[in-house]
Design a protein around this motif. Structure first.
Motif, PDB file in Angstrom:
ATOM      1  N   TYR A 334       0.720  -1.146  -0.269  1.00  0.00           N
ATOM      2  CA  TYR A 334      -0.134  -0.495  -0.339  1.00  0.00           C
ATOM      3  C   TYR A 334       1.049   1.134   0.017  1.00  0.00           C
ATOM      4  O   TYR A 334       1.831   1.542   0.291  1.00  0.00           O
ATOM      5  CB  TYR A 334      -0.758   0.682   0.988  1.00  0.00           C
ATOM      6  N   ASP A 345      -9.084   6.344   3.011  1.00  0.00           N
ATOM      7  CA  ASP A 345      -8.655   5.097   1.844  1.00  0.00           C
ATOM      8  C   ASP A 345      -8.033   3.942   2.227  1.00  0.00           C
ATOM      9  O   ASP A 345      -8.489   2.894   1.850  1.00  0.00           O
ATOM     10  CB  ASP A 345      -8.144   6.320   0.805  1.00  0.00           C
ATOM     11  N   ARG A 349      -8.733  -0.087   1.713  1.00  0.00           N
ATOM     12  CA  ARG A 349      -8.724  -0.316   1.040  1.00  0.00           C
ATOM     13  C   ARG A 349      -8.141  -1.800   1.908  1.00  0.00           C
ATOM     14  O   ARG A 349      -8.306  -3.318   1.666  1.00  0.00           O
ATOM     15  CB  ARG A 349      -7.679  -0.243   0.718  1.00  0.00           C
ATOM     16  N   ARG A 352     -10.727  -4.398   4.312  1.00  0.00           N
ATOM     17  CA  ARG A 352     -11.922  -5.136   2.910  1.00  0.00           C
ATOM     18  C   ARG A 352     -10.627  -6.293   2.853  1.00  0.00           C
ATOM     19  O   ARG A 352     -10.702  -7.602   1.905  1.00  0.00           O
ATOM     20  CB  ARG A 352     -11.765  -4.529   1.484  1.00  0.00           C
ATOM     21  N   ASP A 353      -9.199  -6.194   1.929  1.00  0.00           N
ATOM     22  CA  ASP A 353      -8.431  -7.183   1.883  1.00  0.00           C
ATOM     23  C   ASP A 353      -8.616  -8.475   3.137  1.00  0.00           C
ATOM     24  O   ASP A 353      -7.796  -9.472   2.166  1.00  0.00           O
ATOM     25  CB  ASP A 353      -7.034  -6.484   1.115  1.00  0.00           C
TER      26      ASP A 353
END
Length: 368
Positions: A334, A345, A349, A352-353
């Motif tokens: 990231y 944000d 991300r 969610r991963d």
């Protein structure tokens, strides 16, 4: 073992304050349990990083996991936050690993938990602990380590590049702390995050501001800490609006921290939590010897490493190199620095991963 009041959790789950014993000390924890459905459920055991406590954004991650119908246990290490133990703000690597073992034992004993579907989730220094624990506990079904501390020498080199002078000050404080401990003195406290002139474990021009984003809205600084932030622009610049520098004062001596420190004492909204930007300096002497990334080859469970490529506290390049030779380890990269992954944000991300990764390993009973 025990429980106390029940609080609202994410949709379909409740959160309770619970505790378990580790080394004769009570460790405080949140337990998220689904309100619907039956049958044994997966368990995710979570803990934070260097000197941090549950309230520093771990609830945001835990709520996403609980929304999947999983039981989630989020604990504070002894000597920190709502957990017991003295002296306060001590970070002992061996004790923290024992706290992980005790948390797993407690979690597996809970009714409704499937002991074959247990995952460990750690972040920062706790990410290193999660790797070490998973390397010795072959019953762990999945591992998530976020911005993990994997190699003491690499982190020390990165820290030295940030500010050589303050590293020397930190080492001097660590030596004084060790000597004082032999005579029963209170720990010499060093800041977890700071600017170049502080004897901090993590130094950058924005470290204090970025770390403050983890504080829950309504957190208050002690009068002394607020005064420092007001007088020294490098300390107060960019503080998150969730942190109050004025308003209702409180006495740090009456908090779980037990004393004031120039580096920062915080009280959570409604007085619900106590924390400090400070831990016992003696840890600086042991950090170079701690290399949990070397244990990755011993882990048998699928493992997800979420690394930030600009991370100066836990260098991503070193972590990726240590993981590269192992097929069971997935590395997600990231854009950002150490604290960016907790908010906005990048948080969306990453979580969610992590949900996707854990769901693939915890949905059905693990093959053993």
């Amino acid at each position: 073992m025990g429980t106390s009041a029940t609080e609202d959790g994410p949709a379909g789950a409740v959160r309770r304050d619970v505790w378990f014993e580790s080394g004769g000390v009570r460790c405080a924890a949140w337990l998220y349990t689904p309100t619907a459905g039956e049958g044994p459920r997966p368990l995710v055991v979570m803990a934070h990083g260097l000197g941090a406590v549950r309230e520093w954004r771990l609830d945001a991650f835990a709520e996403r996991f609980a929304a999947q119908g999983w039981v989630v246990l989020v604990f504070d290490y002894r000597y920190l936050g709502a957990s017991g133990g003295a002296p306060r703000q001590l970070l002992d690597i061996g004790d923290q690993l024992d706290d992980w073992r005790a948390a797993l034992s407690y979690g597996r004993s809970l009714p409704g938990v499937d002991p074959e579907r247990v995952a460990v989730w750690g972040t920062s220094f706790g990410g290193g602990h999660a790797l070490r624990i998973a390397s010795e506990d072959r019953a762990v079904a999945a591992v998530v380590a976020q911005c993990p501390f994997t190699d003491g020498p690499a982190s020390l080199l990165s820290r030295f590049r940030s500010s050589p002078l303050s590293v020397l000050w930190l080492i001097a404080a660590a030596v004084l702390d060790v000597v004082g401990s032999l005579f029963g003195a209170k720990p010499v406290l060093a800041p977890v995050v700071g600017v170049w002139w502080m004897p901090a474990f993590l130094v950058s021009p924005t470290a204090i501001a970025e770390a403050s984003k983890l504080m829950p809205a309504g957190s208050r600084l002690s009068p002394r800490t607020a005064g420092v932030a007001a007088r020294i622009s490098a300390v107060g610049r960019g503080l998150s609006p969730t942190v109050e520098t004025g308003g209702r004062p409180f006495r740090p001596s009456e908090t779980a921290v037990g004393r004031d420190t120039i580096w920062g004492v915080m009280k959570g909204p409604d007085g619900a939590s106590d924390s400090a930007n400070a831990i016992a300096a003696r840890l600086a002497l042991w950090l170079p010897l701690y290399r949990p990334g070397k244990d990755m080859g011993k882990i048998t469970a699928p493992t997800l490493l979420c690394v930030c490529d600009d991370d100066r506290a836990a260098p991503a390049r070193t972590t990726a190199r240590l993981a590269a030779r192992h097929d069971h380890i997935q590395v997600n990269h990231y854009d950002g620095d150490h604290f960016d992954i907790y908010v906005d944000d990048l948080f969306e991300r990453a979580v969610r991963d992590q949900v996707r990764f854990l769901a693939a390993r915890l949905t059905a009973p693990a093959n053993r």
